[in-house]
Design a protein around this motif. Sequence first.
Motif, mmCIF file in Angstrom:
data_model
loop_
_atom_site.group_PDB
_atom_site.id
_atom_site.type_symbol
_atom_site.label_atom_id
_atom_site.label_comp_id
_atom_site.label_asym_id
_atom_site.label_seq_id
_atom_site.Cartn_x
_atom_site.Cartn_y
_atom_site.Cartn_z
ATOM 1 N N GLY A 606 0.816 -1.207 0.000
ATOM 2 C CA GLY A 606 0.000 0.000 0.000
ATOM 3 C C GLY A 606 0.855 1.264 0.000
ATOM 4 N N ILE A 607 0.257 2.366 0.396
ATOM 5 C CA ILE A 607 0.936 3.658 0.345
ATOM 6 C C ILE A 607 2.032 3.737 1.405
ATOM 7 C CG2 ILE A 607 -1.119 4.831 -0.545
ATOM 8 C CD1 ILE A 607 -1.563 5.914 2.300
ATOM 9 N N ASP A 608 3.026 4.589 1.143
ATOM 10 C CA ASP A 608 4.066 4.882 2.133
ATOM 11 C C ASP A 608 3.604 6.055 2.991
ATOM 12 O OD1 ASP A 608 5.875 2.906 1.234
ATOM 13 O OD2 ASP A 608 6.454 4.225 -0.437
ATOM 14 N N LEU A 609 4.263 6.262 4.119
ATOM 15 C CA LEU A 609 3.808 7.278 5.065
ATOM 16 C C LEU A 609 4.041 8.704 4.574
ATOM 17 C CD1 LEU A 609 4.719 5.745 8.543
ATOM 18 C CD2 LEU A 609 2.692 5.443 7.112
ATOM 19 N N GLY A 610 4.863 8.862 3.557
ATOM 20 C CA GLY A 610 5.072 10.194 2.996
ATOM 21 C C GLY A 610 4.192 10.491 1.803
ATOM 22 N N SER A 611 3.261 9.619 1.507
ATOM 23 C CA SER A 611 2.361 9.774 0.363
ATOM 24 C C SER A 611 1.469 10.998 0.529
ATOM 25 C CB SER A 611 1.504 8.519 0.215
ATOM 26 O OG SER A 611 0.410 8.735 -0.654
ATOM 27 N N ASN A 612 1.047 11.539 -0.616
ATOM 28 C CA ASN A 612 0.074 12.630 -0.589
ATOM 29 C C ASN A 612 -1.279 12.165 -0.065
ATOM 30 O OD1 ASN A 612 1.840 14.552 -1.555
ATOM 31 N ND2 ASN A 612 1.302 14.195 -3.703
ATOM 32 N N ASN A 613 -1.477 10.862 0.026
ATOM 33 C CA ASN A 613 -2.699 10.309 0.592
ATOM 34 C C ASN A 613 -2.643 10.210 2.112
ATOM 35 O OD1 ASN A 613 -4.586 9.632 -1.611
ATOM 36 N ND2 ASN A 613 -2.833 8.465 -2.380
ATOM 37 N N VAL A 614 -1.571 10.712 2.699
ATOM 38 C CA VAL A 614 -1.498 10.869 4.156
ATOM 39 C C VAL A 614 -1.523 12.375 4.408
ATOM 40 C CG1 VAL A 614 -0.197 10.410 6.257
ATOM 41 C CG2 VAL A 614 -0.156 8.757 4.386
ATOM 42 N N ARG A 615 -2.650 12.877 4.883
ATOM 43 C CA ARG A 615 -2.887 14.321 4.898
ATOM 44 C C ARG A 615 -2.977 14.850 6.328
ATOM 45 N NH1 ARG A 615 -7.801 13.940 0.430
ATOM 46 N NH2 ARG A 615 -6.602 12.723 -1.086
ATOM 47 N N THR A 616 -2.433 16.028 6.523
ATOM 48 C CA THR A 616 -2.467 16.675 7.832
ATOM 49 C C THR A 616 -3.894 17.085 8.175
ATOM 50 O OG1 THR A 616 -0.215 17.505 7.543
ATOM 51 C CG2 THR A 616 -1.589 18.587 9.208
ATOM 52 N N VAL A 617 -4.304 16.793 9.399
ATOM 53 C CA VAL A 617 -5.654 17.111 9.849
ATOM 54 C C VAL A 617 -5.636 18.443 10.590
ATOM 55 C CG1 VAL A 617 -7.662 16.309 11.143
ATOM 56 C CG2 VAL A 617 -6.075 14.642 10.154
ATOM 57 N N PRO A 618 -6.331 19.448 10.089
ATOM 58 C CA PRO A 618 -6.379 20.720 10.820
ATOM 59 C C PRO A 618 -7.145 20.548 12.130
ATOM 60 C CG PRO A 618 -7.931 20.761 9.002
ATOM 61 C CD PRO A 618 -7.156 19.489 8.862
ATOM 62 N N GLU A 619 -6.775 21.342 13.129
ATOM 63 C CA GLU A 619 -7.476 21.256 14.407
ATOM 64 C C GLU A 619 -8.921 21.698 14.235
ATOM 65 O OE1 GLU A 619 -7.027 22.682 19.075
ATOM 66 O OE2 GLU A 619 -5.523 23.254 17.584
ATOM 67 N N THR A 620 -9.816 20.910 14.763
ATOM 68 C CA THR A 620 -11.244 21.180 14.597
ATOM 69 C C THR A 620 -11.706 22.283 15.536
ATOM 70 O OG1 THR A 620 -11.670 18.899 13.948
ATOM 71 C CG2 THR A 620 -13.557 20.184 14.727
ATOM 72 N N LYS A 621 -12.388 23.245 14.966
ATOM 73 C CA LYS A 621 -13.055 24.292 15.740
ATOM 74 C C LYS A 621 -14.499 24.333 15.238
ATOM 75 C CE LYS A 621 -8.900 27.053 16.600
ATOM 76 N NZ LYS A 621 -8.834 26.639 18.018
ATOM 77 N N ALA A 622 -15.367 23.720 16.002
ATOM 78 C CA ALA A 622 -16.732 23.500 15.533
ATOM 79 C C ALA A 622 -17.734 24.359 16.277
ATOM 80 C CB ALA A 622 -17.095 22.021 15.678
#
Length: 897
Positions: A606-622
């Motif tokens: 599968g994908i490697d950890l540096g793939s563009n399919n591993v995306r940074t999650v912004p902190e949720t402010k709901a």
Amino acid sequence: MIKTYFSAALLTLSLTLARPAAAQSSYFFPEAPAGSFDPAIPTPEKFLGYPIGSHYTRTDQIVAYLRELDRVSDKVSLRVLGNTFEERPQVVATITTVANQQNLDQLQKQRRALIDPSQPAPDYKRLPVIISLNYGVHGNESSSSEAALLTAYYLTASTSPETQQWLEQSVITIDPLENPDGRDRASHWFDQNKSWPPVTDPLDREHTEAWPGGRTNHFYTDLNRDWLPLTQPESRARMAFLHEWYPNVMIDFHEMGTNSTYYFEPTKPLSTENDLIPRATYEVLNVHLAKYHAQALDKLGALYWTKEQFDNLSPIYGSTYPDFQGGVGVTFEVGSSRGLAQEGTNGVVTFSFTIRNHVATGLATVRGAVEEKDLYLRHQRDFFASALTSAKKFPTKAYVFGSAKDETLTNRFLDLLLQHKIQVHELGKTVTLDKQTFEKGKTYVVPTAQPQYRIVNSLFEELTTFHDSVFYDVTGWSQAHAYGLPVSKQKNTSLVQGAPIATAKALAGNVLGGKSSYAYLLPWTDYNAPKALVALQHAGVTTKVAFKPFRAGSASQPTDFGYGTVVVPVAGQKLPADSVFQVLSRVSKQAQVTFTSVTTGFSLGGIDLGSNNVRTVPETKAALLVGTGTTASEVGEAWFVASQHLGLPLSKIEVSNVSRAPLGRYTSLVLVGGNYGALDKATVEKIRRWVQDGGTLITLKNASEWAIKQGIVKEKLLIPANGGWADTTAARTASTAPATKGKKAKETASASPQTSRRTDFVNQEHEGTRAIAGSIYRTDVDLTNPIAFGLTDRRLYVFRNGTTFLRPSRNPYATVAQYTAAPLVSGYISKANLQQISNSAAIVVSKVGAGRVVLFADDPNFRHYWHGTARLFTNALLLGPLLNLPEGPATISAEEE
């Protein structure tokens, strides 16, 4: 005539408020002879300093009075069961003779022998009958808790021979405040808005509580519907107490509309009763008790009614759960003054009048239970014995449940079963059942052949056969479906091994592999993974999420990580590597999840950890829109998920304040079901621009309709036509309506607004075929969509009690969950509505500029226990900003063109 009654009622109210304590006692206890009360026992009026019925008593004052009874009388013992979210105590007063008070532990042991079919039958003459009087589960149905004070006083202070006999032959428990937080919210409103003299106009502010009202608890939960799921601390504490005593008679005191009189059971025969319960509960016990209630109200000249409304169908209620424990539960409803006095069709209803009626029926309950003691005790003994007989006839002999990939939710469900005193065993070996793998040590077996068979059945089974088509509340309540865990029904007990489990094991989170210099991984399949993600973000740790699966670890011990896996890289963090590990160690223990450390980003598959399919999650402010127009229960559910499950601060914004709210500070905005007509065009445009600029709008039920009708999204609704629901999809697989029993049910189910004309405007049965009475359905979910991350099975059960019908999106990637062609799993649904639901969309994601709207046709957080769908709501909150839908080929039907 009305004017004369009105004047007389006001005069009566004025005299009642001005009466001295002795006069008050004669009003509330008209049959008690003068001098028949112990003067050493203070009346509620003397203790509080005002006549009952002239003021709304706060929870602290109610508790203080019962503490005083405990102090001055050996007949009373007060116990604190727990605290509410707002730190108010939950108390129960136990009232009986001094001898019984000194022997309560032994009496409880005798009770447990009574309900154990393996034990010899007891001497019924030596056993007391257990009577539980429960008041105020709906906080703004306020007369009940005032009645609790008077009832406790009477039982403690009365010196009559009859009362002494009651105490000798019974143990009476009084729960005066089933909902302390709601009670105070309501009492403050009524006291702050009352007038002297009272204003009886129904439109006066006193009688029209502001949103959300005092009915519910802190998180706007209806505690009267929490007896089976046990999501709230008040319910869990109360359930533990019930299973100490197993009451023979349990009364739940309520209020209803001002224009009604007084209601007590029996309920409507058959149509609102559960077939799991022996007929004797409804036809013998309930009827016997009703005679005493009728006599008490007849003596007061109070009007009443029975057998027309409400139900005993589901064990979710405080007046029905006892029926599943060998007792008899009864609902009392009194026409409410909702204030000191209010005009109604029967004249002016006063607060003191409603209190008096509840006092009369409460004491009548004690009289009836004592006089019929032998009947109720023998019934309870027979009830649990008959549970074993019924289980032998039932084809399913055991349920296997659990997921090795989600030990958190498995453990939570196990704990629920144990709270209901259900026998559960560990699975002795790893097996594959119904194409599902159940691992030894991480999954469990529940045999049906046990005293709690009827509750086991209620928690696991589907129900699609009913006696009628009109229901008071939900018709699907299976917790197994709500949790969304793998379950297999077995026709033998071969997998039941070892002794029953006593307690759920404590899950210990950790970091497998210890400190890493490269990265840490957390599977999103664990129910607490989102909670861990929020905690990491709050601690300043940068987190990523994998949008595709991969395999990591060593060649000898590879591990598969699925969609949504949390990736915490060590490099690029604001915190040093040691601090990152310390934070992960702390969060793993707090959230009870297991991280895996890896030393390389080069995956085994599968994908490697540096793939563009591993995306940074912004902190949720709901943020969540609340206030007038929004459905308070759904507001509370979303708030509860964010606060109690995720640990996520959720800004609650009044609808009236949206126009001036800085929406740019929020990543997500939630609109639950309700009416958003108060939002003007400028505010709607403001929300639209916020979405286009990158915001995530999450809408539930008819809020999804609102978003579509406002043009915020370009999705489509399936709309009703000609008074019924039209079939507007290009292809539809017809399904049949569930079977019903009885002539009336068949007539109702077959009738439709187009083919049948009702001439009896009082008869509302035909409306039942149009409503969706809270039922469970099967959907097909796209596991690759971020909204569904964490799920491992395309079959997703959803709950529906609304009529929002979404058309599947023209973008094939945008329909996250879609109802199957034959979706009904449990509950009642008419043929027309079922046809409309079939193949419609349950969840649609719509791209709007740089943002997106997540449309739920249903309420994924329903009553806090629909964990299987709540995780999709959680995904929308946390992962919504990462949604970037591909522009798939649009499939447009000729009809849509």
